[in-house]
Scaffold this motif. Structure first.
Motif, mmCIF file in Angstrom:
data_model
loop_
_atom_site.group_PDB
_atom_site.id
_atom_site.type_symbol
_atom_site.label_atom_id
_atom_site.label_comp_id
_atom_site.label_asym_id
_atom_site.label_seq_id
_atom_site.Cartn_x
_atom_site.Cartn_y
_atom_site.Cartn_z
ATOM 1 N N ALA A 68 0.846 -1.197 0.000
ATOM 2 C CA ALA A 68 0.000 0.000 0.000
ATOM 3 C C ALA A 68 0.880 1.245 0.000
ATOM 4 C CB ALA A 68 -0.922 -0.003 1.213
ATOM 5 N N ILE A 69 1.928 1.223 0.808
ATOM 6 C CA ILE A 69 2.883 2.337 0.806
ATOM 7 C C ILE A 69 3.561 2.442 -0.552
ATOM 8 C CG2 ILE A 69 5.026 3.190 1.827
ATOM 9 C CD1 ILE A 69 4.184 1.884 4.457
ATOM 10 N N ALA A 70 3.941 1.281 -1.111
ATOM 11 C CA ALA A 70 4.616 1.288 -2.409
ATOM 12 C C ALA A 70 3.717 1.841 -3.511
ATOM 13 C CB ALA A 70 5.079 -0.129 -2.763
ATOM 14 N N ARG A 71 2.419 1.565 -3.441
ATOM 15 C CA ARG A 71 1.497 2.143 -4.415
ATOM 16 C C ARG A 71 1.373 3.654 -4.210
ATOM 17 N NH1 ARG A 71 -1.491 -2.702 -3.561
ATOM 18 N NH2 ARG A 71 -2.700 -1.704 -1.906
ATOM 19 N N ASN A 72 1.288 4.066 -2.953
ATOM 20 C CA ASN A 72 1.088 5.477 -2.662
ATOM 21 C C ASN A 72 2.269 6.338 -3.100
ATOM 22 O OD1 ASN A 72 -1.358 4.818 -1.566
ATOM 23 N ND2 ASN A 72 -0.728 5.019 0.571
ATOM 24 N N ASN A 73 3.486 5.802 -2.984
ATOM 25 C CA ASN A 73 4.645 6.627 -3.354
ATOM 26 C C ASN A 73 5.129 6.385 -4.784
ATOM 27 O OD1 ASN A 73 6.308 4.296 -3.352
ATOM 28 N ND2 ASN A 73 7.024 4.648 -1.258
ATOM 29 N N GLY A 74 4.377 5.578 -5.558
ATOM 30 C CA GLY A 74 4.684 5.414 -6.970
ATOM 31 C C GLY A 74 5.650 4.292 -7.308
ATOM 32 N N THR A 75 6.094 3.516 -6.310
ATOM 33 C CA THR A 75 7.073 2.461 -6.570
ATOM 34 C C THR A 75 6.474 1.335 -7.406
ATOM 35 O OG1 THR A 75 8.188 2.949 -4.482
ATOM 36 C CG2 THR A 75 8.671 0.836 -5.503
ATOM 37 N N VAL A 76 5.254 0.919 -7.078
ATOM 38 C CA VAL A 76 4.624 -0.158 -7.839
ATOM 39 C C VAL A 76 4.412 0.276 -9.283
ATOM 40 C CG1 VAL A 76 2.554 -1.571 -8.072
ATOM 41 C CG2 VAL A 76 3.563 -1.207 -5.823
ATOM 42 N N GLU A 77 4.015 1.520 -9.483
ATOM 43 C CA GLU A 77 3.838 2.027 -10.841
ATOM 44 C C GLU A 77 5.165 2.027 -11.603
ATOM 45 O OE1 GLU A 77 1.773 3.765 -14.102
ATOM 46 O OE2 GLU A 77 1.234 2.562 -12.365
ATOM 47 N N TYR A 78 6.244 2.332 -10.910
ATOM 48 C CA TYR A 78 7.572 2.302 -11.520
ATOM 49 C C TYR A 78 7.920 0.875 -11.951
ATOM 50 C CZ TYR A 78 12.664 2.619 -11.909
ATOM 51 O OH TYR A 78 13.965 2.544 -12.359
ATOM 52 N N LEU A 79 7.593 -0.122 -11.103
ATOM 53 C CA LEU A 79 7.870 -1.515 -11.447
ATOM 54 C C LEU A 79 7.005 -1.985 -12.606
ATOM 55 C CD1 LEU A 79 8.197 -3.067 -7.874
ATOM 56 C CD2 LEU A 79 10.032 -2.664 -9.515
ATOM 57 N N VAL A 80 5.768 -1.487 -12.659
ATOM 58 C CA VAL A 80 4.891 -1.832 -13.781
ATOM 59 C C VAL A 80 5.508 -1.346 -15.086
ATOM 60 C CG1 VAL A 80 2.679 -1.270 -14.852
ATOM 61 C CG2 VAL A 80 2.753 -1.957 -12.463
ATOM 62 N N GLN A 81 5.999 -0.128 -15.088
ATOM 63 C CA GLN A 81 6.625 0.399 -16.299
ATOM 64 C C GLN A 81 7.867 -0.413 -16.669
ATOM 65 O OE1 GLN A 81 7.331 4.589 -15.701
ATOM 66 N NE2 GLN A 81 5.154 5.113 -15.893
ATOM 67 N N ALA A 82 8.622 -0.867 -15.663
ATOM 68 C CA ALA A 82 9.797 -1.694 -15.939
ATOM 69 C C ALA A 82 9.393 -3.024 -16.550
ATOM 70 C CB ALA A 82 10.584 -1.924 -14.643
ATOM 71 N N ILE A 118 5.153 -11.608 -2.973
ATOM 72 C CA ILE A 118 6.061 -10.685 -3.651
ATOM 73 C C ILE A 118 5.527 -10.272 -5.017
ATOM 74 C CG2 ILE A 118 8.364 -10.492 -4.684
ATOM 75 C CD1 ILE A 118 9.309 -12.428 -2.424
ATOM 76 N N ILE A 119 4.992 -11.231 -5.784
ATOM 77 C CA ILE A 119 4.622 -10.978 -7.173
ATOM 78 C C ILE A 119 3.194 -10.452 -7.325
ATOM 79 C CG2 ILE A 119 4.446 -12.009 -9.474
ATOM 80 C CD1 ILE A 119 7.276 -11.806 -8.361
ATOM 81 N N ALA A 120 2.255 -10.944 -6.512
ATOM 82 C CA ALA A 120 0.844 -10.578 -6.690
ATOM 83 C C ALA A 120 0.577 -9.079 -6.646
ATOM 84 C CB ALA A 120 -0.021 -11.304 -5.660
ATOM 85 N N PRO A 121 1.163 -8.327 -5.696
ATOM 86 C CA PRO A 121 0.868 -6.888 -5.695
ATOM 87 C C PRO A 121 1.292 -6.183 -6.977
ATOM 88 C CG PRO A 121 1.827 -7.563 -3.600
ATOM 89 C CD PRO A 121 1.977 -8.723 -4.538
ATOM 90 N N ILE A 122 2.423 -6.604 -7.537
ATOM 91 C CA ILE A 122 2.898 -5.985 -8.780
ATOM 92 C C ILE A 122 1.983 -6.382 -9.935
ATOM 93 C CG2 ILE A 122 4.829 -5.875 -10.396
ATOM 94 C CD1 ILE A 122 6.679 -6.490 -8.013
ATOM 95 N N GLY A 123 1.664 -7.670 -10.021
ATOM 96 C CA GLY A 123 0.817 -8.139 -11.113
ATOM 97 C C GLY A 123 -0.581 -7.543 -11.069
ATOM 98 N N MET A 124 -1.165 -7.454 -9.878
ATOM 99 C CA MET A 124 -2.518 -6.912 -9.767
ATOM 100 C C MET A 124 -2.555 -5.417 -10.068
ATOM 101 S SD MET A 124 -4.317 -9.547 -9.203
ATOM 102 C CE MET A 124 -5.923 -8.989 -8.634
ATOM 103 N N THR A 125 -1.495 -4.702 -9.710
ATOM 104 C CA THR A 125 -1.436 -3.281 -10.065
ATOM 105 C C THR A 125 -1.322 -3.109 -11.570
ATOM 106 O OG1 THR A 125 -0.405 -2.745 -7.946
ATOM 107 C CG2 THR A 125 -0.163 -1.132 -9.718
ATOM 108 N N PHE A 126 -0.522 -3.947 -12.199
ATOM 109 C CA PHE A 126 -0.406 -3.896 -13.654
ATOM 110 C C PHE A 126 -1.756 -4.171 -14.304
ATOM 111 C CE2 PHE A 126 0.314 -5.439 -17.865
ATOM 112 C CZ PHE A 126 1.343 -4.656 -18.344
ATOM 113 N N ALA A 127 -2.475 -5.161 -13.781
ATOM 114 C CA ALA A 127 -3.789 -5.494 -14.336
ATOM 115 C C ALA A 127 -4.742 -4.307 -14.238
ATOM 116 C CB ALA A 127 -4.368 -6.707 -13.604
ATOM 117 N N ALA A 128 -4.729 -3.623 -13.086
ATOM 118 C CA ALA A 128 -5.608 -2.473 -12.912
ATOM 119 C C ALA A 128 -5.226 -1.342 -13.862
ATOM 120 C CB ALA A 128 -5.548 -1.992 -11.462
#
Length: 450
Positions: A68-82, A118-128
């Motif tokens: 949740a913190i990683a989404r809020n500060n843009g880290t998950v979005e950065y990983l999605v772009q990667a 580890i993987i699900a939060p990144i994958g689910m954010t990408f899906a959204a």
């Protein structure tokens, strides 16, 4: 009525009431645990709650808090772009990337819940972000981890092969690993084609979940990167026929994202190399990030899905009570008395699937494999085939929302989609409970002919 049968009927009542009334199944399960354990069996409260999955609770809370913190500060979005750059911008390949990474992590020794965490939060954010069906992405992550479950150097593979050896059963670690791998790969193909993958490949839609011209669901604001992602996405062009991701402004690394990425790397290394608890590491990282950047972590605790935590922990507590009073052994012993060994083998696979949908796969295999010894003594059932079929039946149902893996998918889905994902995972999980034992039993004990 025996206490074992009473516990089975109570479980059925929990699901019936939870289906007909808007009552959290976990709350119902805790009440049932108290009613049966204390009122009927005379157990003391600590004994009733002895099966409460404290480790699972910490994993669910810790991982969802950190991400949740990683989404809020843009880290998950950065990983999605990667991830997009990794596959040359092709959205259609991303679910298979998540499947493969999850499989490799588990094959190399990570426990399946750790890999999914580890993987699900990144994958689910990408899906959204790209309108992919969240069920497609979540199932690809879960079954990717399941595909690596019985690697000879994996945790579940080592445990299962050890139980087989100690029971005097003639097993084959490579047959176990490869048959489970193939089963889950085939499931992955079916999931991909059935839940929107064909649309991703043709590029006609962003995915089966939502048309390209529909606005994306709201995503958390990234305070460090400006406006909400949803605002930026609403102005993006459609995906073209070559199924590539549209251009979007790249996020850069800042202090908060660097520290968050470092925490995620430490999470992976700690889980895979040092065997540290994923939940406690996640909580530690989340607390440190909160101290470092309070503004981006202010709402993170509220983004933990406490209803999911209650649901999963309540159900697991009740199933642990059932195991404590001998319900699983009761069913297993009854089945071993069946005169037809092949039919008894099928019934054991069904018990493994049903119970493992709510409880520890490792514990179920440890309990049921020794029960299969009398069946194997008849010479009518293949030892290698039965062990593989039972292992597949008991592990493939981890996509159930009541298991750790399925619960992680639900907890990391966008909040407005969590009810839908939960219901769909329940249908999928119980569908596998019905189908997987029959398919694995037929292929590995009836047709294989070992």
């Amino acid at each position: 009525m025996s206490e074992q049968l009473l516990s089975i009927f109570a479980l059925l009542a929990i699901f019936l009431i939870g289906t007909l009334r808007a009552v959290n199944l976990g709350a119902l399960a805790l009440v049932a645990s108290f009613a049966i354990g204390a009122a009927v069996l005379g157990m003391k409260t600590p004994d009733v709650l002895a099966g409460f999955p404290a480790e699972l609770f910490v994993i669910l809370v810790g991982v969802t808090y950190l991400f949740a913190i990683a989404r809020n500060n843009g880290t998950v979005e950065y990983l999605v772009q990667a991830a997009v750059r990794l596959v040359g911008g092709r959205v259609a390949a991303i679910p298979w990337v998540m499947f493969t990474i999850s499989c490799v992590l588990v094959s190399l020794g990570a426990v399946s819940p750790a890999a999914v965490a580890i993987i699900a939060p990144i994958g689910m954010t990408f899906a959204a972000r790209y309108g992919i069906n969240p069920l497609l992405m979540g199932l690809m992550v879960v079954h990717g981890s399941a595909a690596g479950n019985f690697s000879p150097i994996g945790v579940l593979g080592v445990v299962t092969n050890g139980v087989v050896d100690s029971s005097g059963i003639a097993g084959d670690p490579m047959v176990l690993f490869l048959s489970n791998l193939l089963f889950n790969v085939l499931l992955g193909v079916g999931i991909y084609l059935g839940f929107g993958g064909r649309h991703l490949m043709t590029g006609g839609r962003k995915g089966s979940y939502r048309a390209a011209d529909e606005p994306p669901t709201a995503l958390p604001r990234h305070p460090a990167s400006g406006p909400p992602i949803a605002t930026a996405l609403a102005t993006e062009p459609r995906i073209t026929a070559d199924s590539t991701v549209p251009e979007a402004e790249d996020l850069s690394l800042n202090r908060d994202r660097i520290v968050t990425l470092g925490s995620m790397v430490a999470l992976v290394v700690g889980a895979l190399v040092f065997g540290l608890d994923v939940g406690l590491m996640s909580l530690t990282a989340a607390v440190l990030l909160t101290l470092l950047a309070p503004s981006t972590a202010r709402e993170a605790v509220g983004q933990i899905n406490w209803s999911v935590v209650l649901l999963v922990c309540g159900i697991v507590t009740y199933v642990a009570l059932m195991q404590e009073i001998g319900t699983v052994d009761y069913l297993g012993n009854a089945i071993t008395k069946v005169d037809a060994p092949l039919l008894a083998a099928l019934l054991i696979c069904y018990i493994g699937a049903i119970v493992s949908a709510f409880a520890s796969t490792t514990g179920i295999l440890g309990a049921l494999i020794p029960l299969a010894v009398p069946l194997l003594a008849t010479g009518q059932v293949s030892a290698i085939g039965l062990v593989a079929a039972l292992s597949i039946s008991s592990s493939v149902v981890d996509s159930s929302p009541f298991s750790t893996n399925g619960a992680m998918v639900v907890a990391n889905a966008p909040q407005e989609q969590q009810t839908m994902v939960y219901r769909q995972l329940m249908k999928w999980g119980f569908g596998l409970v019905l189908v997987a034992p029959l398919l694995s039993w037929g292929a590995l004990t009836v047709l294989a002919g070992w």
